[in-house]
Design a protein around this motif. Sequence first.
Motif, PDB file in Angstrom:
ATOM      1  N   SER A   6      11.414 -46.416 -14.701  1.00 35.43           N
ATOM      2  CA  SER A   6      10.846 -45.510 -13.340  1.00 35.43           C
ATOM      3  C   SER A   6       9.701 -46.105 -12.684  1.00 35.43           C
ATOM      4  N   SER A   7       8.738 -46.885 -13.493  1.00 35.81           N
ATOM      5  CA  SER A   7       7.810 -47.388 -13.061  1.00 35.81           C
ATOM      6  C   SER A   7       8.119 -48.626 -11.919  1.00 35.81           C
ATOM      7  N   LYS A   8       8.951 -49.517 -12.547  1.00 34.29           N
ATOM      8  CA  LYS A   8       9.669 -50.628 -11.797  1.00 34.29           C
ATOM      9  C   LYS A   8      10.444 -50.216 -10.446  1.00 34.29           C
ATOM     10  N   ALA A   9      11.033 -49.057 -10.504  1.00 34.24           N
ATOM     11  CA  ALA A   9      11.849 -48.370  -9.420  1.00 34.24           C
ATOM     12  C   ALA A   9      10.743 -48.015  -8.128  1.00 34.24           C
ATOM     13  N   MET A  10       9.652 -47.470  -8.991  1.00 35.10           N
ATOM     14  CA  MET A  10       8.699 -47.027  -7.925  1.00 35.10           C
ATOM     15  C   MET A  10       7.799 -48.168  -7.240  1.00 35.10           C
ATOM     16  N   PHE A  11       7.609 -49.234  -7.962  1.00 37.38           N
ATOM     17  CA  PHE A  11       7.199 -50.506  -7.455  1.00 37.38           C
ATOM     18  C   PHE A  11       8.110 -51.039  -6.359  1.00 37.38           C
ATOM     19  N   ASN A  12       9.302 -51.112  -6.694  1.00 38.88           N
ATOM     20  CA  ASN A  12      10.722 -51.364  -5.678  1.00 38.88           C
ATOM     21  C   ASN A  12      10.458 -50.592  -4.452  1.00 38.88           C
ATOM     22  N   PHE A  13      10.507 -49.516  -4.643  1.00 40.43           N
ATOM     23  CA  PHE A  13      10.500 -48.354  -3.492  1.00 40.43           C
ATOM     24  C   PHE A  13       9.235 -48.603  -2.653  1.00 40.43           C
ATOM     25  N   LEU A  14       8.204 -48.723  -3.263  1.00 34.15           N
ATOM     26  CA  LEU A  14       6.707 -48.986  -2.412  1.00 34.15           C
ATOM     27  C   LEU A  14       6.866 -50.183  -1.464  1.00 34.15           C
ATOM     28  N   SER A  15       7.428 -51.264  -2.344  1.00 31.61           N
ATOM     29  CA  SER A  15       7.496 -52.766  -1.683  1.00 31.61           C
ATOM     30  C   SER A  15       8.353 -52.627  -0.395  1.00 31.61           C
ATOM     31  N   LYS A  16       9.307 -51.891  -0.439  1.00 28.57           N
ATOM     32  CA  LYS A  16      10.183 -51.499   0.995  1.00 28.57           C
ATOM     33  C   LYS A  16       9.564 -51.224   2.010  1.00 28.57           C
ATOM     34  N   PHE A  17       8.461 -50.593   1.914  1.00 25.61           N
ATOM     35  CA  PHE A  17       7.465 -50.043   2.816  1.00 25.61           C
ATOM     36  C   PHE A  17       6.021 -50.898   3.102  1.00 25.61           C
ATOM     37  N   ASP A  18       6.279 -52.167   2.756  1.00 24.87           N
ATOM     38  CA  ASP A  18       5.328 -53.004   3.023  1.00 24.87           C
ATOM     39  C   ASP A  18       3.768 -52.798   2.162  1.00 24.87           C
ATOM     40  N   PHE A  19       3.954 -52.251   1.071  1.00 26.43           N
ATOM     41  CA  PHE A  19       2.571 -52.071   0.273  1.00 26.43           C
ATOM     42  C   PHE A  19       2.606 -53.264  -0.372  1.00 26.43           C
ATOM     43  N   LYS A  20       1.451 -53.804  -0.428  1.00 20.01           N
ATOM     44  CA  LYS A  20       0.895 -55.053  -0.959  1.00 20.01           C
ATOM     45  C   LYS A  20       0.617 -55.176  -2.509  1.00 20.01           C
ATOM     46  N   ASN A  21       0.018 -53.927  -2.816  1.00 20.95           N
ATOM     47  CA  ASN A  21      -0.514 -53.745  -3.972  1.00 20.95           C
ATOM     48  C   ASN A  21      -0.635 -52.239  -4.460  1.00 20.95           C
ATOM     49  N   ILE A  22      -1.122 -52.062  -5.803  1.00 24.00           N
ATOM     50  CA  ILE A  22      -0.972 -50.682  -6.260  1.00 24.00           C
ATOM     51  C   ILE A  22      -2.188 -50.701  -6.982  1.00 24.00           C
ATOM     52  N   LEU A  23      -3.011 -49.652  -7.198  1.00 17.64           N
ATOM     53  CA  LEU A  23      -4.064 -49.454  -8.103  1.00 17.64           C
ATOM     54  C   LEU A  23      -3.901 -48.063  -9.082  1.00 17.64           C
ATOM     55  N   THR A  24      -4.431 -48.321  -9.948  1.00 18.28           N
ATOM     56  CA  THR A  24      -4.436 -47.358 -11.165  1.00 18.28           C
ATOM     57  C   THR A  24      -5.875 -47.341 -11.857  1.00 18.28           C
ATOM     58  N   ASP A  62     -16.491 -43.984 -17.920  1.00 15.36           N
ATOM     59  CA  ASP A  62     -15.983 -45.167 -17.339  1.00 15.36           C
ATOM     60  C   ASP A  62     -14.675 -45.078 -16.989  1.00 15.36           C
ATOM     61  N   ALA A  63     -14.237 -45.732 -15.938  1.00 20.76           N
ATOM     62  CA  ALA A  63     -12.952 -46.171 -15.665  1.00 20.76           C
ATOM     63  C   ALA A  63     -12.619 -47.501 -15.266  1.00 20.76           C
ATOM     64  N   TYR A  64     -11.551 -48.004 -15.758  1.00 14.96           N
ATOM     65  CA  TYR A  64     -11.136 -49.137 -15.674  1.00 14.96           C
ATOM     66  C   TYR A  64     -10.058 -49.113 -14.570  1.00 14.96           C
ATOM     67  N   ILE A  65     -10.350 -49.920 -13.131  1.00 15.09           N
ATOM     68  CA  ILE A  65      -9.596 -50.001 -12.146  1.00 15.09           C
ATOM     69  C   ILE A  65      -8.896 -51.224 -12.300  1.00 15.09           C
ATOM     70  N   MET A  66      -7.511 -50.965 -12.173  1.00 12.83           N
ATOM     71  CA  MET A  66      -6.568 -51.865 -12.436  1.00 12.83           C
ATOM     72  C   MET A  66      -5.379 -52.039 -11.204  1.00 12.83           C
ATOM     73  N   THR A  67      -4.859 -53.426 -10.964  1.00 10.25           N
ATOM     74  CA  THR A  67      -4.248 -53.616  -9.812  1.00 10.25           C
ATOM     75  C   THR A  67      -2.945 -54.237  -9.946  1.00 10.25           C
ATOM     76  N   LYS A  68      -2.114 -54.258  -9.404  1.00 15.06           N
ATOM     77  CA  LYS A  68      -0.674 -55.230  -9.496  1.00 15.06           C
ATOM     78  C   LYS A  68      -0.188 -55.460  -8.119  1.00 15.06           C
ATOM     79  N   ASP A  69      -0.090 -56.666  -7.896  1.00 19.08           N
ATOM     80  CA  ASP A  69       0.586 -57.105  -6.736  1.00 19.08           C
ATOM     81  C   ASP A  69       2.041 -56.605  -6.492  1.00 19.08           C
ATOM     82  N   LEU A  70       2.598 -56.221  -5.625  1.00 18.82           N
ATOM     83  CA  LEU A  70       3.859 -55.895  -5.559  1.00 18.82           C
ATOM     84  C   LEU A  70       4.457 -56.901  -4.678  1.00 18.82           C
TER      85      LEU A  70
END
Length: 70
Positions: A6-24, A62-70
């Motif tokens: 489901s995460s990979k499907a979401m990444f695929n979906f977001l990349s179709k709308f020109d999202f460059k990265n995602i943060l968590t 604290d919070a770790y800020i993590m990113t992934k390029d799409l």
Amino acid sequence: GYGNESSKAMFNFLSKFDFKNILTFVTPDNFKAQNHINKLGFNNIHTRKGYYLNKKTNTKEDAYIMTKDL
């Protein structure tokens, strides 16, 4: 498993709308979530001090800020 797919499907979906990265954000003591997020290709880019409020202890965590390029 289902979470990875489901995460990979979401990444695929977001990349179709020109999202460059995602943060968590994740707490440093949430090892299960960190393991899952790392397997998905996220990298820790910053630690935000005192981001979360622990309601049980009324202390800041604290919070770790993590990113992934799409």
